[in-house]
Design a protein around this motif. Structure first.
Motif, PDB file in Angstrom:
ATOM      1  N   MET A   1       0.836  -1.199   0.000  1.00 60.16           N
ATOM      2  CA  MET A   1       0.000   0.000   0.000  1.00 60.16           C
ATOM      3  C   MET A   1       0.872   1.251   0.000  1.00 60.16           C
ATOM      4  O   MET A   1       1.846   1.338   0.744  1.00 60.16           O
ATOM      5  N   LEU A   2       0.489   2.217  -0.820  1.00 60.12           N
ATOM      6  CA  LEU A   2       1.309   3.408  -0.968  1.00 60.12           C
ATOM      7  C   LEU A   2       1.409   4.206   0.330  1.00 60.12           C
ATOM      8  O   LEU A   2       2.446   4.765   0.653  1.00 60.12           O
ATOM      9  N   PHE A   3       0.290   4.257   1.096  1.00 62.23           N
ATOM     10  CA  PHE A   3       0.283   5.035   2.328  1.00 62.23           C
ATOM     11  C   PHE A   3       0.242   4.130   3.561  1.00 62.23           C
ATOM     12  O   PHE A   3      -0.109   4.558   4.643  1.00 62.23           O
ATOM     13  N   GLY A   4       0.590   2.862   3.384  1.00 64.42           N
ATOM     14  CA  GLY A   4       0.441   1.910   4.474  1.00 64.42           C
ATOM     15  C   GLY A   4       1.614   1.815   5.425  1.00 64.42           C
ATOM     16  O   GLY A   4       1.499   1.224   6.495  1.00 64.42           O
ATOM     17  N   ARG A   5       2.758   2.353   5.044  1.00 64.33           N
ATOM     18  CA  ARG A   5       3.940   2.245   5.903  1.00 64.33           C
ATOM     19  C   ARG A   5       3.926   3.314   6.987  1.00 64.33           C
ATOM     20  O   ARG A   5       4.255   4.466   6.735  1.00 64.33           O
ATOM     21  N   THR A   6       3.547   2.925   8.162  1.00 63.23           N
ATOM     22  CA  THR A   6       3.616   3.850   9.290  1.00 63.23           C
ATOM     23  C   THR A   6       4.545   3.271  10.345  1.00 63.23           C
ATOM     24  O   THR A   6       4.715   2.049  10.435  1.00 63.23           O
ATOM     25  N   LYS A   7       5.132   4.138  11.115  1.00 64.67           N
ATOM     26  CA  LYS A   7       6.009   3.725  12.205  1.00 64.67           C
ATOM     27  C   LYS A   7       5.300   4.054  13.507  1.00 64.67           C
ATOM     28  O   LYS A   7       4.945   5.207  13.746  1.00 64.67           O
ATOM     29  N   SER A   8       5.051   3.039  14.326  1.00 60.78           N
ATOM     30  CA  SER A   8       4.270   3.270  15.532  1.00 60.78           C
ATOM     31  C   SER A   8       4.984   4.244  16.467  1.00 60.78           C
ATOM     32  O   SER A   8       6.206   4.333  16.483  1.00 60.78           O
ATOM     33  N   LEU A   9       4.196   4.972  17.227  1.00 56.53           N
ATOM     34  CA  LEU A   9       4.771   5.906  18.188  1.00 56.53           C
ATOM     35  C   LEU A   9       5.660   5.178  19.183  1.00 56.53           C
ATOM     36  O   LEU A   9       6.702   5.688  19.591  1.00 56.53           O
ATOM     37  N   ASP A  10       5.250   3.987  19.588  1.00 59.13           N
ATOM     38  CA  ASP A  10       6.059   3.221  20.544  1.00 59.13           C
ATOM     39  C   ASP A  10       7.417   2.872  19.942  1.00 59.13           C
ATOM     40  O   ASP A  10       8.447   2.946  20.622  1.00 59.13           O
ATOM     41  N   ALA A  11       7.439   2.509  18.647  1.00 60.56           N
ATOM     42  CA  ALA A  11       8.704   2.178  17.993  1.00 60.56           C
ATOM     43  C   ALA A  11       9.593   3.411  17.869  1.00 60.56           C
ATOM     44  O   ALA A  11      10.810   3.340  18.044  1.00 60.56           O
ATOM     45  N   ILE A  12       8.975   4.546  17.561  1.00 59.64           N
ATOM     46  CA  ILE A  12       9.750   5.785  17.443  1.00 59.64           C
ATOM     47  C   ILE A  12      10.405   6.142  18.766  1.00 59.64           C
ATOM     48  O   ILE A  12      11.585   6.493  18.834  1.00 59.64           O
ATOM     49  N   LEU A  13       9.639   6.039  19.843  1.00 59.48           N
ATOM     50  CA  LEU A  13      10.172   6.363  21.163  1.00 59.48           C
ATOM     51  C   LEU A  13      11.263   5.384  21.569  1.00 59.48           C
ATOM     52  O   LEU A  13      12.271   5.759  22.165  1.00 59.48           O
ATOM     53  N   ARG A 364      18.558   7.885   9.880  1.00 57.95           N
ATOM     54  CA  ARG A 364      18.387   6.862  10.911  1.00 57.95           C
ATOM     55  C   ARG A 364      17.262   5.893  10.560  1.00 57.95           C
ATOM     56  O   ARG A 364      17.271   4.736  10.968  1.00 57.95           O
ATOM     57  N   ASP A 365      16.289   6.370   9.767  1.00 57.16           N
ATOM     58  CA  ASP A 365      15.172   5.527   9.333  1.00 57.16           C
ATOM     59  C   ASP A 365      15.466   4.798   8.033  1.00 57.16           C
ATOM     60  O   ASP A 365      14.604   4.077   7.520  1.00 57.16           O
ATOM     61  N   GLY A 366      16.669   4.988   7.466  1.00 56.94           N
ATOM     62  CA  GLY A 366      17.040   4.294   6.249  1.00 56.94           C
ATOM     63  C   GLY A 366      16.624   4.992   4.975  1.00 56.94           C
ATOM     64  O   GLY A 366      16.883   4.489   3.874  1.00 56.94           O
ATOM     65  N   LEU A 367      15.970   6.162   5.070  1.00 51.63           N
ATOM     66  CA  LEU A 367      15.491   6.853   3.880  1.00 51.63           C
ATOM     67  C   LEU A 367      16.597   7.643   3.187  1.00 51.63           C
ATOM     68  O   LEU A 367      16.462   8.005   2.019  1.00 51.63           O
ATOM     69  N   LEU A 368      17.659   7.929   3.894  1.00 52.47           N
ATOM     70  CA  LEU A 368      18.842   8.567   3.338  1.00 52.47           C
ATOM     71  C   LEU A 368      20.049   7.718   3.718  1.00 52.47           C
ATOM     72  O   LEU A 368      19.972   6.890   4.639  1.00 52.47           O
ATOM     73  N   ARG A 492      11.518  -2.679   5.156  1.00 49.39           N
ATOM     74  CA  ARG A 492      12.268  -3.938   5.232  1.00 49.39           C
ATOM     75  C   ARG A 492      11.965  -4.711   6.501  1.00 49.39           C
ATOM     76  O   ARG A 492      12.562  -5.746   6.756  1.00 49.39           O
ATOM     77  N   GLY A 493      11.079  -4.176   7.323  1.00 48.78           N
ATOM     78  CA  GLY A 493      10.695  -4.890   8.530  1.00 48.78           C
ATOM     79  C   GLY A 493      11.695  -4.784   9.656  1.00 48.78           C
ATOM     80  O   GLY A 493      11.682  -5.594  10.588  1.00 48.78           O
ATOM     81  N   ILE A 494      12.590  -3.807   9.602  1.00 47.53           N
ATOM     82  CA  ILE A 494      13.592  -3.628  10.647  1.00 47.53           C
ATOM     83  C   ILE A 494      12.987  -2.802  11.775  1.00 47.53           C
ATOM     84  O   ILE A 494      12.599  -1.658  11.581  1.00 47.53           O
ATOM     85  N   VAL A 495      12.898  -3.404  12.934  1.00 46.23           N
ATOM     86  CA  VAL A 495      12.338  -2.714  14.089  1.00 46.23           C
ATOM     87  C   VAL A 495      13.447  -2.259  15.017  1.00 46.23           C
ATOM     88  O   VAL A 495      13.481  -1.120  15.484  1.00 46.23           O
ATOM     89  N   GLU A 496      14.396  -3.152  15.307  1.00 50.34           N
ATOM     90  CA  GLU A 496      15.508  -2.800  16.182  1.00 50.34           C
ATOM     91  C   GLU A 496      16.483  -1.898  15.448  1.00 50.34           C
ATOM     92  O   GLU A 496      16.645  -1.978  14.239  1.00 50.34           O
TER      93      GLU A 496
END
Length: 513
Positions: A1-13, A364-368, A492-496
């Motif tokens: 999904m084009l807009f389906g990739r979200t990063k949960s607030l808990d993961a961000i923290l 840090r998120d892999g986008l750059l 890519r499913g990287i959480v850690e």
């Protein structure tokens, strides 16, 4: 999904805790940093451009721009207190509306901060050149302005950009200390300006109050341009990851600095309008108002001065110093020039500070490329991206004029602010139970007002500035789909987080003594 990739607030923290920057800033420091970022080119330099568009009604323009920033600040405060990490609007959008929109917001913030820093550097150069001229040292035009200003290279702007880059590489704490001193200089200078100009204010200079109407080259158009005078406040939220007790201190820093600066802007504007120079726009032979930053306006300014009259306020590159000299305070006018000379670099510093932190968190998120998130082993700062940002800022400041740079920066800022307001409303519906240390009051009124205000100001920017955002956004989309989307950690499913200590300032070993 084009807009389906979200990063949960808990993961961000969780990411911020493992790969965070050192927390060292308190509420007082944040407020000073906010004031340092806000008070700068807008009031010291763009006052002249606002006067050419709105005349005395630029006071209304300051109120309009400040009101839009106020509602945006309330939205920022809620998200910044909930998600106290680096990244500002980019991080908030990632958590709420997905990776693609987050990328676009981050890309727009790059436009805001990098181009904004260049604009302030050019504004500083104008005061520096004027001060030197007052002291009998004429800097050749070839080295005092870019091609649009009749020169070749804006050397003073280049020098200050490079110096600020070096300071940011040394470290945040050092930057905060320097900023605290420069904030004091600016506040004292503006207080002196108000104290000397308001007592001799001439009410007749406020008529006609709205000479150009309300359109793009009128009150609202001036508000769209001098919106740049307020945008530094959101740089405070980019420092959330380096703030002690961010849930309390970030909202204080955001709202406190904005309110403090708004009062100053209105008082200083009144003093400038009521001075002997007035603030009426210049017009061509047919009576049409001349657009700021054009060769036609420059020629008109030169013709006025050639007749022996004082340079109009709308022509000055050192507006506040020029006003003081017109009131009879020649040496105090020089002191105002000195204040701008030493204080405007703090705005360049905060713009670049925000820019590097946006780059840092996107890498840090892999986008750059991950190399951009590397942290200096001694100074614990993202030195690679800071150096890269410094080069870009320096090149833009060397060749482009301040007015155009400010409008380009505004286009990116207004997009990011609107997305933050939208994110607040979406998150209230999607996750109403989450703890909110600061809640935006009357969110169903405040957030839509922020969105409408940002869109309205954007539509009243010059056509080229509106096109810059569209073209910049198109380039960003190409980069996202060609590079970033396939390398995204979320995709890519990287959480850690990565175990590389160079990407973890808190875990990196200190160098041996």
């Amino acid at each position: 999904m084009l807009f389906g990739r979200t990063k949960s607030l808990d993961a961000i923290l969780a990411t911020a805790e493992k790969k965070g920057l050192h927390r060292s800033l308190g509420a007082f420091q944040l407020t000073l940093l906010g004031i340092g970022a806000v008070i700068g080119t807008g009031i010291f330099v763009l006052t002249a451009e606002a006067a050419q568009k709105a005349g005395p009604a630029m006071m209304i323009s300051f109120v309009i721009a400040g009101a839009v920033c106020a509602v945006a600040a309330l939205c920022y405060s809620e998200l910044a207190s909930m998600v106290p990490v680096a990244g500002s609007a980019y991080t908030y959008t990632y958590a709420v509306m997905g990776e693609l929109l987050a990328w676009m917001v981050g890309w727009a913030l790059i436009l805001e901060y990098a181009v904004g820093a260049s604009a302030v550097a050019v504004g500083w150069s104008g005061y520096f050149v004027g001060l030197m001229k007052s002291w009998g040292l004429d800097i050749p035009l070839a080295l005092a302005a870019g091609p649009d200003g009749g020169g070749i290279l804006n050397l003073p702007a280049v020098v200050i950009s490079l110096l600020i880059t070096g300071l940011l590489i040394v470290g945040t704490q050092e930057s905060a200390r320097v900023t605290a001193i420069l904030v004091l200089v600016k506040v004292v200078a503006l207080t002196v300006f108000v104290a000397l100009t308001l007592p001799v204010l001439n009410g007749a200079h406020f008529e006609p109050f709205i000479p150009n109407g309300w359109g793009t080259y009128g009150v609202v158009g001036a508000a769209a341009s001098i919106f740049f005078a307020y945008v530094g406040f959101d740089a405070v939220s980019t420092a959330a990851e380096e703030t002690v007790n961010p849930q309390r201190n970030v909202p204080i820093g955001l709202i406190g600095s904005l309110l403090f600066c708004t009062v100053f802007y209105l008082l200083v504007a009144a003093g400038a309008i009521g001075s002997p120079l007035g603030a009426q726009p210049l017009r061509d032979a047919a009576g049409a108002v001349l657009a700021p930053g054009t060769s036609e306006l420059t020629a008109k300014c030169q013709s006025v001065v050639a007749t022996g009259l004082a340079e109009p306020l709308v022509c000055s590159k050192e507006a506040l110093a020029h006003v003081l000299r017109s009131v009879g305070y020649q040496r105090i006018g020089d002191l105002m020039g000195i204040a701008a000379f030493v204080a405007l670099p703090s705005v360049v510093l905060m713009m670049m500070f925000g820019q590097t932190r946006i780059f840092f968190v996107m890498a840090r998120d892999g986008l750059l490329p991950g190399k951009l998130a590397s942290v200096h082993p001694k100074f614990k700062t993202p030195h690679v991206v800071t150096a890269f940002t410094g080069i870009v800022v320096t090149l833009a400041a060397a060749f482009l004029p301040v007015g155009k740079l400010a409008d380009y920066s505004n286009s990116g800022t207004l997009f990011a602010f609107a997305m933050v307001a939208l994110a607040v409303m979406v998150l209230r519906r999607r996750d109403p139970a989450r703890h909110r240390p600061f809640r935006t009051p009357a969110v169903n009124i405040v957030a839509p007002l922020a969105i409408i205000g940002c869109i309205g100001l954007y539509l009243n920017l010059p056509t080229l500035a509106k096109l810059v955002l569209i073209v910049w956004g198109a380039v960003g989309l190409v980069i996202y789909f060609a590079y970033s989307r396939s390398r995204s950690h979320v995709g890519r499913g990287i959480v850690e987080v990565d175990s590389d200590p160079n990407l973890q300032p808190e875990l990196a070993q200190k160098p041996a003594e």
